[in-house]
Design an enzyme around this catalytic site. Sequence first.
Site, PDB file in Angstrom:
ATOM      1  N   LYS A 133      29.170   6.479  33.756  1.00 51.09           N
ATOM      2  CA  LYS A 133      28.240   7.162  34.658  1.00 51.09           C
ATOM      3  C   LYS A 133      27.139   6.210  35.083  1.00 51.09           C
ATOM      4  O   LYS A 133      26.318   5.783  34.280  1.00 51.09           O
ATOM      5  CB  LYS A 133      27.600   8.379  33.997  1.00 51.09           C
ATOM      6  CG  LYS A 133      26.847   9.223  35.028  1.00 51.09           C
ATOM      7  CD  LYS A 133      25.886  10.201  34.419  1.00 51.09           C
ATOM      8  CE  LYS A 133      24.530   9.619  34.164  1.00 51.09           C
ATOM      9  NZ  LYS A 133      23.768   9.243  35.375  1.00 51.09           N
ATOM     10  N   GLU A 135      21.289  -0.144  24.087  1.00 55.16           N
ATOM     11  CA  GLU A 135      20.498  -1.267  24.569  1.00 55.16           C
ATOM     12  C   GLU A 135      19.311  -0.650  25.287  1.00 55.16           C
ATOM     13  O   GLU A 135      19.457  -0.066  26.351  1.00 55.16           O
ATOM     14  CB  GLU A 135      21.358  -2.137  25.497  1.00 55.16           C
ATOM     15  CG  GLU A 135      20.853  -3.556  25.617  1.00 55.16           C
ATOM     16  CD  GLU A 135      19.922  -3.742  26.788  1.00 55.16           C
ATOM     17  OE1 GLU A 135      18.707  -3.517  26.599  1.00 55.16           O
ATOM     18  OE2 GLU A 135      20.398  -4.089  27.870  1.00 55.16           O
ATOM     19  N   CYS A 178      14.769  -4.910  31.342  1.00 50.48           N
ATOM     20  CA  CYS A 178      14.520  -4.501  29.954  1.00 50.48           C
ATOM     21  C   CYS A 178      13.954  -5.658  29.134  1.00 50.48           C
ATOM     22  O   CYS A 178      13.178  -5.448  28.225  1.00 50.48           O
ATOM     23  CB  CYS A 178      15.784  -3.945  29.319  1.00 50.48           C
ATOM     24  SG  CYS A 178      17.206  -4.999  29.529  1.00 50.48           S
ATOM     25  N   GLU A 226       6.303  -0.032  27.647  1.00 46.92           N
ATOM     26  CA  GLU A 226       7.145  -0.695  28.647  1.00 46.92           C
ATOM     27  C   GLU A 226       6.753  -0.139  30.013  1.00 46.92           C
ATOM     28  O   GLU A 226       6.818   1.070  30.239  1.00 46.92           O
ATOM     29  CB  GLU A 226       8.616  -0.382  28.360  1.00 46.92           C
ATOM     30  CG  GLU A 226       9.561  -1.030  29.348  1.00 46.92           C
ATOM     31  CD  GLU A 226      11.039  -0.794  29.014  1.00 46.92           C
ATOM     32  OE1 GLU A 226      11.416   0.374  28.787  1.00 46.92           O
ATOM     33  OE2 GLU A 226      11.795  -1.769  29.016  1.00 46.92           O
TER      34      GLU A 226
HETATM   35  P1  NAI Z   1      16.830   6.876  31.635  1.00 45.71           P
HETATM   36  O1  NAI Z   1      16.948   6.292  30.295  1.00 45.71           O
HETATM   37  O2  NAI Z   1      16.500   8.316  31.751  1.00 45.71           O
HETATM   38  O3  NAI Z   1      18.190   6.661  32.439  1.00 45.71           O
HETATM   39  C1  NAI Z   1      19.231   5.792  32.098  1.00 45.71           C
HETATM   40  C2  NAI Z   1      20.571   6.495  32.254  1.00 45.71           C
HETATM   41  O4  NAI Z   1      20.690   7.547  31.308  1.00 45.71           O
HETATM   42  C3  NAI Z   1      20.809   7.156  33.603  1.00 45.71           C
HETATM   43  O5  NAI Z   1      22.169   6.981  33.959  1.00 45.71           O
HETATM   44  C4  NAI Z   1      20.517   8.617  33.332  1.00 45.71           C
HETATM   45  O6  NAI Z   1      21.174   9.484  34.204  1.00 45.71           O
HETATM   46  C5  NAI Z   1      21.044   8.780  31.941  1.00 45.71           C
HETATM   47  N1  NAI Z   1      20.465   9.872  31.157  1.00 45.71           N
HETATM   48  C6  NAI Z   1      19.242  10.446  31.279  1.00 45.71           C
HETATM   49  N2  NAI Z   1      19.091  11.403  30.349  1.00 45.71           N
HETATM   50  C7  NAI Z   1      20.216  11.442  29.625  1.00 45.71           C
HETATM   51  C8  NAI Z   1      20.661  12.207  28.499  1.00 45.71           C
HETATM   52  N3  NAI Z   1      19.878  13.117  27.932  1.00 45.71           N
HETATM   53  N4  NAI Z   1      21.876  11.968  28.001  1.00 45.71           N
HETATM   54  C9  NAI Z   1      22.668  11.024  28.547  1.00 45.71           C
HETATM   55  N5  NAI Z   1      22.312  10.275  29.589  1.00 45.71           N
HETATM   56  C10 NAI Z   1      21.096  10.472  30.137  1.00 45.71           C
HETATM   57  O7  NAI Z   1      15.796   6.037  32.449  1.00 45.71           O
HETATM   58  P2  NAI Z   1      14.946   6.493  33.744  1.00 45.71           P
HETATM   59  O8  NAI Z   1      14.440   7.878  33.605  1.00 45.71           O
HETATM   60  O9  NAI Z   1      15.753   6.197  34.927  1.00 45.71           O
HETATM   61  O10 NAI Z   1      13.726   5.497  33.648  1.00 45.71           O
HETATM   62  C11 NAI Z   1      12.603   5.844  32.873  1.00 45.71           C
HETATM   63  C12 NAI Z   1      11.998   4.656  32.178  1.00 45.71           C
HETATM   64  O11 NAI Z   1      12.927   4.175  31.240  1.00 45.71           O
HETATM   65  C13 NAI Z   1      11.675   3.462  33.039  1.00 45.71           C
HETATM   66  O12 NAI Z   1      10.422   3.539  33.603  1.00 45.71           O
HETATM   67  C14 NAI Z   1      11.755   2.339  32.061  1.00 45.71           C
HETATM   68  O13 NAI Z   1      10.543   2.224  31.379  1.00 45.71           O
HETATM   69  C15 NAI Z   1      12.826   2.789  31.104  1.00 45.71           C
HETATM   70  N6  NAI Z   1      14.133   2.189  31.392  1.00 45.71           N
HETATM   71  C16 NAI Z   1      14.516   1.133  30.654  1.00 45.71           C
HETATM   72  C17 NAI Z   1      15.702   0.519  30.901  1.00 45.71           C
HETATM   73  C18 NAI Z   1      16.130  -0.639  30.100  1.00 45.71           C
HETATM   74  O14 NAI Z   1      17.151  -1.241  30.386  1.00 45.71           O
HETATM   75  N7  NAI Z   1      15.392  -0.999  29.080  1.00 45.71           N
HETATM   76  C19 NAI Z   1      16.588   0.944  31.984  1.00 45.71           C
HETATM   77  C20 NAI Z   1      16.112   2.100  32.686  1.00 45.71           C
HETATM   78  C21 NAI Z   1      14.925   2.667  32.396  1.00 45.71           C
END
Ligand code: NAI
Length: 802
Positions: free
Chosen positions: A191, A265, A299, A396
Amino acid sequence: MNKITQIFETLEYGPAPESADPALAWLKAHGNKFGHFIDGEWTKPGKTFASDNPATGKKLADITDGTPADVDKAVKAARAAFPAWSALSGYERGKHLYAIARLVQKHSRLFAVLESLDNGKPIRESRDIDIPLVARHFYHHAGWAQHLEREFPGHVPYGVCGQIIPWNFPLLMLAWKIAPALAAGNTVILKPAEFTSLTALLFAEIVEKAGLPKGVVNILTGMGETGAAIVNHANVDKIAFTGSTEVGKIIRSATAGSGKGLSLELGGKSPYLVFEDADIDSAIEGLVDAIWFNQGQVCCAGSRLLVQESIEDRFIDKLKRRMATLRVGDPLDKAIDIGALVAQVQVERVRDLMKKGIEEGGVVYEPDIDLPKGGCFLRPALVTNVSPAHTLVAEEIFGPVLVAMSFRTPEEAVALANNTKYGLAATIWSENINLALDIAPKLKAGVVWINGTNSFDAAVGFGGYKESGFGREGGKEGMAAYLKPSWEKSLKMASSQAGAAAPKPTAKAGASTNPLDASSENIDRTAKMYIGGKQARPDSGYSRPVLGPDGTLVGEVGDGNRKDIRNAVEAARAALSWGTTAAHSRAQILYFLAENLDTRADEFARRLRAQTGESLASAHKEVAASVERLFAFAGWADKYDGAVHNPPSRTIAVAMVEPIGVIGIVAPPSRPLLGAIALIAPALAMGNPVVLVPSERSPLSLTDLYQVIETSDVPAGVFNIVTGDAVALAKTLAEHDGVDALWFAGSAEASAMVEKASIGNLKQTWTTRGLSYDLSDREKFEGDYFLRRATQIKNVWVPYGA
Ligand code: NAI
Ligand code: MG
């Protein structure tokens, strides 16, 4: 003045746009509307949501919000495809991966443009970094597929893998997930993030073109709920997630007790250390890459500048001047440095954090540069006048915001660098190789770049320490994350386990377990616990009877509680230098421990028989096997080590094997001595101090061991023993943020509890889930299996060449 002289006069950049047309034409060919890619077919679009171009706010396409029924359909397709795909020879699977790599390269321009349109990242980055690395990952893993049997004997794929990725490197994260999974013989449901699904959909077409069997790769679009439906689907064998630490913790909790494989990760707040002898101009350019690459939505972004005080003013001044020359603009313009953030919500998130940071006293510098009208653009920002507890230093931000602090000494630099819940990456700038290589092992991070930053390669593992998650992507350790020993797939439920409702021996009539009766026989014969190199009385002041199989009282042990665990963890943390004790010395101490146990074999065998009722011959065998196991891991201490990788740049990447930290160990109830030694030996050999909870029913073999420990030169705090209710103590260990990993041998129910309770600091867990792990099995447990769990790999990138 003609145009050329005019440009010469002003030295202004002219626009250099990459054409969006091929990508727009591809979208149009699909009616700007997409379903999912399941079982090799495109489903009809369902309820859809828009995917926008964040640089303009214009809609690019409508994509389908995956429902639980869609997820179920995809899981069924992946399950059906698994037997044939995993039965293909590695060579055949490798050829499929190779075909994908070739097609990605062939269509790399289309991928790069589509990525920049959908995500907002500069075309320079998608074209020169993201997409080439995607191809590199498929090539690299094509080779792994072919060599798996030789490199991972006895290992098999998990089965169906659910993979959930974020929006910052949409296609690259897809490649990091899909390439190793397929190489290992898994089938996948991936996904993409809701903001950036388009290149994953284009990738699905590549999969079709490459002729992959139907159902091997399924791409399902949707929101977080779709991700959750994948995580919670009973027929998924492994979850691989990249994204926020918050969602990572939700997933850890949701999969607790399920037996699903899990790699996470997560976020970071990576330090960027500049020492006074650094090549400052290079360090400034590195910093531009560290924090303004991909608008800071990385990240492993070097988002915390730590600069030595003696050069601080000069460095910050140069940095500000460099920031003023950064160009923010149209992501498709080949000559811009900073594009658009992924979406308006992300812009707001960054602004909110900045507002908070200013309220807390942070001083913000933003160069006075033009921003394009409309779109999700932010200026690069530098925040000074902050301390370690400041929100912008601790959180972050995931935007183009750098925070800066200074340090005086290398020791202070290390302390500041490690003062974070995260541990993904770190960067060191110094022209002094002795200093750089002294600092690198001291940083708690999975990747350390020396005199460079944000380098990645398929052959070099990537992943975090602490709350940045667990598991690695890339390298041999990344392959290992998609394989498991074949025997582990066919384990049966064990007959008796800690925490299970198995009958415990009851006191024999007449042999009262009334504590008063017991202690009256002697002044105080309760076996003590062992904490920080000393015998310790239980905090509760209570003891527990230890009964033989016929219910007679064999002895008493302390009834440990939370306080005892806290003391033991504190002692273990104070002994973390065990991890940097020379491997040879650790080996010598383990050999000595083995030898001293052997000397008292008869006494230990009798004690075992008294507790378990087994024959003396069998008890002798258990002691002998325990001695042998200690020898085995003493032998491993100086042999289980790292590798040197050669990524395609003038750099070596040194993969160092490091201990995890403090390991909590709850030993199995059966085979009370060997069961504990089988877990303790690898943990200690690899440099981890341990807090051991011995078999609840038969703990005396371990409490007796303290005398052996004391005569074997084991440093105080390295080996701690707390007796008591195994499940209650396991819960305390699981909840304790000072414990870095927890190994629990017990019932399915208690294992689920342990995994759920571990989310506080995302400690790594190994649990038996009530299954019949036979720890006496030398073939399975005398090597790699626990060594891998007792260690984590740090990759240190070291450039060479003058
Ligand atoms: P997120 O962690 O919510 O999204 C990442 C993925 O997880 C997306 O595909 C989303 O649809 C999915 N997801 C969301 N909730 C889920 C759940 N309960 N179960 C399974 N999958 C789920 O990140 P978001 O909301 O896009 O970004 C929020 C903050 O997270 C950013 O501001 C940043 O600080 C951090 N972030 C960090 C990342 C990294 O690689 N370290 C990558 C993305 C976001
Ligand atoms: Mg988008």
